[in-house]
Scaffold this active site. Structure first.
Site, mmCIF file in Angstrom:
data_model
loop_
_atom_site.group_PDB
_atom_site.id
_atom_site.type_symbol
_atom_site.label_atom_id
_atom_site.label_comp_id
_atom_site.label_asym_id
_atom_site.label_seq_id
_atom_site.Cartn_x
_atom_site.Cartn_y
_atom_site.Cartn_z
ATOM 1 N N LYS A 40 4.295 83.106 40.661
ATOM 2 C CA LYS A 40 4.577 84.288 41.108
ATOM 3 C C LYS A 40 4.030 85.099 40.558
ATOM 4 O O LYS A 40 3.859 85.241 39.709
ATOM 5 C CB LYS A 40 6.297 84.008 41.263
ATOM 6 C CG LYS A 40 7.068 84.114 40.039
ATOM 7 C CD LYS A 40 8.867 83.927 39.821
ATOM 8 C CE LYS A 40 8.928 84.434 37.931
ATOM 9 N NZ LYS A 40 10.411 84.580 38.098
ATOM 10 N N ARG A 136 22.181 85.563 39.357
ATOM 11 C CA ARG A 136 22.100 86.481 40.307
ATOM 12 C C ARG A 136 22.155 86.172 41.932
ATOM 13 O O ARG A 136 22.550 86.556 42.444
ATOM 14 C CB ARG A 136 19.988 86.203 40.067
ATOM 15 C CG ARG A 136 19.367 86.606 39.382
ATOM 16 C CD ARG A 136 18.036 87.030 39.262
ATOM 17 N NE ARG A 136 17.087 84.969 39.595
ATOM 18 C CZ ARG A 136 15.977 85.328 38.387
ATOM 19 N NH1 ARG A 136 15.501 85.710 37.228
ATOM 20 N NH2 ARG A 136 16.152 84.001 38.551
ATOM 21 N N HIS A 166 18.612 78.097 37.554
ATOM 22 C CA HIS A 166 18.270 78.393 36.654
ATOM 23 C C HIS A 166 19.088 78.338 34.918
ATOM 24 O O HIS A 166 19.956 79.345 34.919
ATOM 25 C CB HIS A 166 17.758 80.029 36.998
ATOM 26 C CG HIS A 166 16.241 80.707 36.249
ATOM 27 N ND1 HIS A 166 15.973 80.185 35.584
ATOM 28 C CD2 HIS A 166 16.071 81.459 35.781
ATOM 29 C CE1 HIS A 166 14.349 80.206 34.943
ATOM 30 N NE2 HIS A 166 15.029 81.831 34.854
ATOM 31 N N ARG A 222 10.292 73.622 35.881
ATOM 32 C CA ARG A 222 9.175 74.651 35.896
ATOM 33 C C ARG A 222 8.711 76.140 35.110
ATOM 34 O O ARG A 222 9.823 76.592 34.551
ATOM 35 C CB ARG A 222 10.536 75.457 37.404
ATOM 36 C CG ARG A 222 11.325 74.881 38.295
ATOM 37 C CD ARG A 222 12.331 75.789 38.769
ATOM 38 N NE ARG A 222 13.583 76.405 38.597
ATOM 39 C CZ ARG A 222 14.252 76.261 38.113
ATOM 40 N NH1 ARG A 222 14.765 74.685 38.275
ATOM 41 N NH2 ARG A 222 14.944 77.278 37.335
ATOM 42 N N TYR A 268 -3.838 115.357 25.550
ATOM 43 C CA TYR A 268 -2.773 116.185 26.531
ATOM 44 C C TYR A 268 -2.305 116.652 25.458
ATOM 45 O O TYR A 268 -1.563 115.672 24.225
ATOM 46 C CB TYR A 268 -2.628 115.181 27.120
ATOM 47 C CG TYR A 268 -3.078 115.693 29.111
ATOM 48 C CD1 TYR A 268 -3.554 116.422 29.632
ATOM 49 C CD2 TYR A 268 -3.799 114.035 29.404
ATOM 50 C CE1 TYR A 268 -3.947 116.263 30.384
ATOM 51 C CE2 TYR A 268 -4.418 114.122 30.716
ATOM 52 C CZ TYR A 268 -4.860 115.626 30.990
ATOM 53 O OH TYR A 268 -5.112 114.510 31.965
ATOM 54 N N CYS A 314 -4.848 108.589 28.922
ATOM 55 C CA CYS A 314 -4.149 109.160 29.872
ATOM 56 C C CYS A 314 -4.202 108.132 31.124
ATOM 57 O O CYS A 314 -4.132 107.374 30.688
ATOM 58 C CB CYS A 314 -5.877 110.551 30.300
ATOM 59 S SG CYS A 314 -6.293 111.695 28.261
ATOM 60 N N ASP A 316 -6.429 108.231 32.975
ATOM 61 C CA ASP A 316 -8.129 106.576 33.067
ATOM 62 C C ASP A 316 -8.770 106.673 31.952
ATOM 63 O O ASP A 316 -9.635 105.552 31.865
ATOM 64 C CB ASP A 316 -8.834 107.760 34.007
ATOM 65 C CG ASP A 316 -7.541 108.224 35.055
ATOM 66 O OD1 ASP A 316 -7.625 106.787 36.125
ATOM 67 O OD2 ASP A 316 -7.967 109.306 35.611
#
Ligand SMILES: Cc1ncc(COP(=O)(O)O)c(C=O)c1O
Length: 373
Positions: A40, A136, A166, A222, A268, A314, A316
């Site tokens: 997942k 859940r 689970h 699992r 920055y 930053c 990027d």
């Protein structure tokens, strides 16, 4: 899927590590226990199609995802293995699941009522979810279970092929809650066996439980995090003899290098001031890629050595303090190894006060995944 790589920043996913981890775990399990490879969330950020294919080759029997769209993506990639959707699927979309032979999870009588009048092109396989303490989704009481079974018996198009629960704390050192969940599972199983006499697989173990109790009689485990070579917790790492290999690493290259005089500021907010004349390198990754600002005091590897990130990260770009001049294009490793130096996923997780699961998931789709086959 491998994306076009123009910017020199990429995640590397070693599929051989995936096979290795599955083999190691499989060897520790009872021979009758099969592996459901949990892929997942784009295989925990590793790439679901490639990981799913490799996991099946390495001996997994089943795949599990959270969303129906994730399962359909695997089918579009021509993966024909059984797939279980762990999350809730809107009743109207059972049509898609039945067409594509995808097994759904359910636990509500309302859900069964809502699909009663829907035309299903083929029989629908389902697993029933029991909530033994995760809080859940899932059936919690004997009465709910009996009602759901009655509703199931009334719909001949739906095939119950599995039941599961689970664990919330299988990776913790205190076993009290884990044992409480096992006890509740046993109680629900006793009720279930009185009202259901067709063969059904009851499964429960995740990576932590599988690694700590590999010899438990189970139809399936699992397997998520450990397949990717990461331990569910330090507790599990300390108490298992199974050795794993981390599959994911993250790399970039220097795109700019300069000598900055003492007393100048970087980034920055001018949060970093050079203490002497310093070599500063820039790499092309930032919070827009999931390399978030909280990592501002983390290290990266360059030339087999640790070098600190300096200044604010930053969107990027990220700046690092170098121990001298380096050529543009020099490889920088943010997660992984260079020579004998390593930055483990766990180190990054600790820095962010989170669990290793979150780190490859947060490195977003802007970073292409390259596969080692
Ligand atoms: C229902 C279910 N089973 C199995 C797993 C796999 O767990 P792990 O990654 O700890 O092996 C998950 C992951 O969250 C899950 O939600």
């Amino acid at each position: 899927m491998t994306k076009r790589l123009i910017r020199p920043t990429w995640a590397e996913v070693d599929l051989n590590a995936i096979s290795y981890n599955i083999t190691q775990i499989k060897e520790a399990l009872l021979p009758t226990c099969k592996i459901v490879a949990v892929v997942k969330a784009n295989a925990y950020g590793h790439g679901s199609v490639e990981v799913a294919k490799r996991a099946l080759q390495a001996g997994a029997s089943y795949l599990a995802v959270s969303l129906l769209e994730e399962a359909l993506q695997l089918r579009e990639a021509k993966i024909t293995a059984p797939i279980l959707v762990l999350g809730w699927v809107p009743p109207k979309d059972t049509v898609l699941a039945s067409e594509a032979n995808i097994t759904l999870t359910f636990s509500q009588t309302e859900w069964l009522s809502a699909i009663k009048d829907i035309h299903l092109p083929k029989p629908l396989k389902v697993h029933m979810k029991w909530d033994t303490g995760m809080g859940r989704t899932g059936i919690r009481t004997k009465d709910e279970l009996i009602k759901v079974i009655e509703a199931l018996n009334a719909d001949q198009r739906i095939y119950l092929t599995g039941v599961y629960t689970h664990f919330a704390t299988a990776d913790a050192s205190d076993k009290t809650y884990y044992l409480k969940q096992k006890d509740r599972l046993e109680q629900l199983t006793n009720v279930f066996k009185k009202v259901w006499n067709k063969p059904v697989d009851i499964h429960m173990n995740n990576s932590a439980a599988a690694m700590l109790y590999p010899k438990e009689q189970q139809p399936y485990i699992r397997l998520g995090i450990s397949m990717y070579g990461l331990y569910p917790s330090d507790e599990v790492k300390r108490n298992t003899s199974i050795k794993l290999k981390q599959a994911f690493s993250l790399h970039s290259q220097l795109v700019y290098v300069k000598k900055v005089p003492k007393g100048e500021f970087i980034g920055y907010g001018s949060t970093y001031e050079t203490q002497e004349d310093e070599w500063i390198g820039t790499i092309s990754i930032g919070y827009g890629d999931g390399w978030i600002r909280k990592l501002r005091d983390a290290y990266v590897l360059l030339n087999g050595k640790r070098m600190p990130i300096v200044g604010t990260i930053c969107m990027d770009q990220t700046m690092i303090r170098l121990d001298g001049p380096y050529a543009i294009g020099t490889k920088v490793t943010l997660i992984g190894k260079q020579g004998n130096a390593r930055i483990e996923m766990d180190e990054v997780a600790q820095k962010l006060e989170t669990i290793n699961y979150e780190i490859p998931c947060m490195i977003n789709e802007r970073i292409p995944r390259r596969y080692l086959y």
